[in-house]
Design an enzyme around this catalytic site. Structure first.
Site, short mmCIF file in Angstrom:
data_model
loop_
_atom_site.label_atom_id
_atom_site.label_comp_id
_atom_site.label_asym_id
_atom_site.label_seq_id
_atom_site.Cartn_x
_atom_site.Cartn_y
_atom_site.Cartn_z
N GLY A 16 8.57 71.60 -60.30
CA GLY A 16 9.05 72.99 -60.44
C GLY A 16 10.48 72.95 -60.05
N GLU A 150 16.99 57.07 -68.46
CA GLU A 150 17.81 58.11 -69.26
C GLU A 150 18.73 58.93 -68.60
OE1 GLU A 150 14.44 57.88 -69.26
OE2 GLU A 150 13.64 57.61 -71.59
N CYS A 381 6.63 87.20 -85.17
CA CYS A 381 7.26 86.39 -85.91
C CYS A 381 6.24 86.06 -87.03
CB CYS A 381 7.93 85.16 -85.46
SG CYS A 381 9.26 84.42 -86.36
N HIS A 506 11.48 87.77 -81.85
CA HIS A 506 10.45 87.35 -80.68
C HIS A 506 10.73 88.31 -79.62
CE1 HIS A 506 8.84 83.35 -82.46
NE2 HIS A 506 10.19 83.59 -83.09
N GLU A 508 9.33 88.18 -76.68
CA GLU A 508 8.84 87.58 -75.35
C GLU A 508 10.03 87.06 -74.82
OE1 GLU A 508 8.01 86.50 -78.51
OE2 GLU A 508 7.95 84.13 -78.74
N1 GLN Z 1 7.38 80.09 -89.90
C1 GLN Z 1 7.99 81.24 -90.11
C2 GLN Z 1 9.31 81.26 -90.45
O1 GLN Z 1 10.06 80.38 -90.44
C3 GLN Z 1 7.84 81.95 -88.94
C4 GLN Z 1 8.51 81.47 -87.50
C5 GLN Z 1 8.05 81.68 -86.37
O2 GLN Z 1 6.97 82.50 -86.00
N2 GLN Z 1 8.88 81.54 -85.16
O3 GLN Z 1 9.93 82.39 -91.14
#
Ligand code: GLN
Length: 531
Positions: A16, A150, A381, A506, A508
């Site tokens: 962490g 690394e 998405c 997205h 999130e």
């Molecule tokens: N594979 C899909 C695209 O490229 C959705 C991508 C995703 O869900 N981040 O449009």
């Protein structure tokens, strides 16, 4: 001039460091300083964009479209600052820059070496963070564990930064494991001593040691670490395992870590105010009642693959004093015969993003299940794309409906590549980063955001094919969010449903403690109401 804090890890990985750095960032920010964060990863991939989520976890996306390590998500959720591409550097990205320069003759015939050329580039990236962010403090985490082959160029570079910027401007924090031996019933300081010895051999004396333990320890042990590791006892900070990562800023506040840092770096700080975090933690404590969310994804073997989705759900749950229980459903194995039993009793179904053919039919079935059984649905998405494909197949009767990502020759191309994108070059060629969606007045999206716009982050390649918009609309799907400049569909929703919304972006990546993203908040609320 900015001050620098470098976080290194000792003994084992997974302690962490990111949460420690972010939590310190929270303390410093709430003491009145402008904080920026960076992560250096020793792997040779240019970025995590093409890495397998089951191996590496999610790819976090910054506003400017950087595809980064999931730690950046923790940083942003904790310090609540937008980071950028300068926040995320892999050894691969640095080496590739050096090698490109070499090919162009940029080194003027000199022998190109790890020291000084790679280390110079690393330092350049560190200093660039200061220039771009204008922050008072740059906290940089060095991935991996001290002693790894690394990570050596990074350790050497930060040693040089301290030499160049001076002791009062640079601080080293070493986060290391203090293991508990059950057989003898005691903590063992030896691994920490060894890892500090390793650092000393690389020219770095840590200024603070964060001992990661199972529980709190006796002062006697702290003195031992202090003595053997050559640092004042006040700078030995004990950070026991915590039931929630969001508690760590409060734990570190008690240790007065921010004051130790401010003293070392000669920084004037204001009185630390953490009311927001205290309230958030109180919400977490009060979140006892559980609610279930079914997540239908194909990377479910590693929950880190959906880290920001999980954190966004948890954060939204805490807002309503509910604890989210995740029910993982692997879309690869979902079919017509088992869907009823797999999704039995689901109160809310979330289909997250994904790439490639595998598991897509399972996701399409899950979207169908949610739509036809009036179960709250949040599609993200690919989760939005399957919702549209399902609708096209089963409502519009377009049996071949698909995305050309999966079926390039279908007669019903519901999702297709935008002009200028190609299928071969997969690294860094997605639509990435922040774009604005204009939200249809009166739509669910508009209500949830309580705004006519939503600015969110993207990571995809295929777009909704506008030729189908009318047909979808005539049959009840609403296109409630659009990126007007390029006329791209951003959000779809179905009215007369408990909650059915899906976004091409997205959501999130923008949830923050106490500030859940509106789509997640709406989704969780719909689950709570779905008695
Ligand atoms: N594979 C899909 C695209 O490229 C959705 C991508 C995703 O869900 N981040 O449009």
């Amino acid at each position: 001039m900015a001050k620098y804090i470098f976080i290194t890890g000792g003994v084992v990985s997974g302690l962490g460091k990111g949460i420690t750095g972010s939590s310190l960032g929270v303390l410093l920010k709430n003491s009145g300083l402008k904080v920026f964060m960076q992560k250096f990863d020793p792997y040779l991939n240019i970025d995590p964009g093409t890495m397998n989520p089951i191996e590496h976890g999610e790819v976090y996306v910054t506003v400017d479209g950087g595809e980064t390590d999931l730690d950046l998500g923790h940083y942003e959720r904790f310090i609540d600052e937008n980071l950028s591409k300068v926040s995320s550097w892999s050894a691969g990205r640095i080496y590739s820059e050096a090698l490109n320069k070499e090919r162009k003759g940029g080194y003027l015939g000199k022998t190109v070496q790890v020291i000084p050329h790679i280390t110079d580039l690393i330092k350049e990236k560190i200093y660039k963070a200061e220039e771009k962010s204008k922050a008072d403090i740059i906290i940089s985490e060095i991935g991996g564990t001290v002693g790894d082959i690394e990570s050596q160029p990074f350790i050497e570079a930060i040693r040089q930064v301290r030499m160049e910027k001076g002791k009062n401007n640079v601080m080293f924090i070493h986060v290391a494991l203090l293991p508990y031996l059950k057989v003898s019933g005691e903590y063992k300081t030896k691994p920490i001593q060894h890892s500090v010895k390793e650092m000393l051999s690389l020219g770095i004396q840590p200024d603070i040691i964060v001992a990661r333990t199972e529980s709190s320890i006796k002062d006697r042990l702290k003195s031992k670490i202090s003595l053997f590791c050559n640092i004042p006892i006040s700078n030995v900070i004990v950070c026991p395992d915590s039931d929630s990562i969001y508690k760590v800023p409060l734990v570190l506040k008690e240790t007065k870590m921010h004051e130790i840092v401010a003293k070392h770096l000669d920084l004037k700080i204001k009185e630390l105010r953490l009311e927001g975090w205290e309230k958030f933690n109180q919400d977490i404590i009060e979140s006892k009642e559980k609610i279930k969310v079914h997540i239908v994804g194909k990377y479910v073997e590693l929950s880190d693959a959906y880290l920001s989705v999980m954190e966004s759900l948890k954060i939204a749950g805490y807002e309503f004093h509910k604890k989210i229980e995740f029910v993982w459903v692997n879309s690869r194995f979902l079919n017509k015969d088992n869907i009823d039993s797999e999704l039995e009793g689901a109160k809310g179904i979330l289909v997250p993003g994904g790439f490639g053919e595998e598991g897509v039919e399972g996701k399409i079935l899950a979207a169908n299940f949610a739509r036809t059984k009036d179960i709250p649905y949040l599609g993200i998405c690919l989760g939005m794309q399957v919702a549209c494909i399902e609708f096209a197949r089963n409502v519009l009767g377009l049996s071949e409906a698909h995305s050309t990502e999966i079926n390039p020759t279908t007669n019903n191309k519901i999702f297709d590549l935008m002009e200028g994108k190609d299928r071969e070059n997969i690294g860094g060629t997605l639509r990435l980063g922040e774009y604005q969606a204009d939200l249809k007045p009166g739509s669910l999206a508009n209500k949830l955001y309580n705004s006519n716009i939503a600015i969110e982050r993207h990571r995809h390649r295929y777009e909704f094919n506008n030729d189908f918009i009318k047909q979808f609309e005539d049959n009840g799907m609403i296109f409630s969010g659009k990126y007007l400049e390029k006329n791209l569909v951003e959000i779809v929703e179905i009215p007369n449903h408990k909650f059915f919304i899906a976004s091409q972006y997205h959501p999130e990546f923008t949830s923050r403690p106490i500030k859940p993203n509106p789509l997640f908040k709406g989704f969780v609320k719909a689950i709570i109401d779905n008695k």
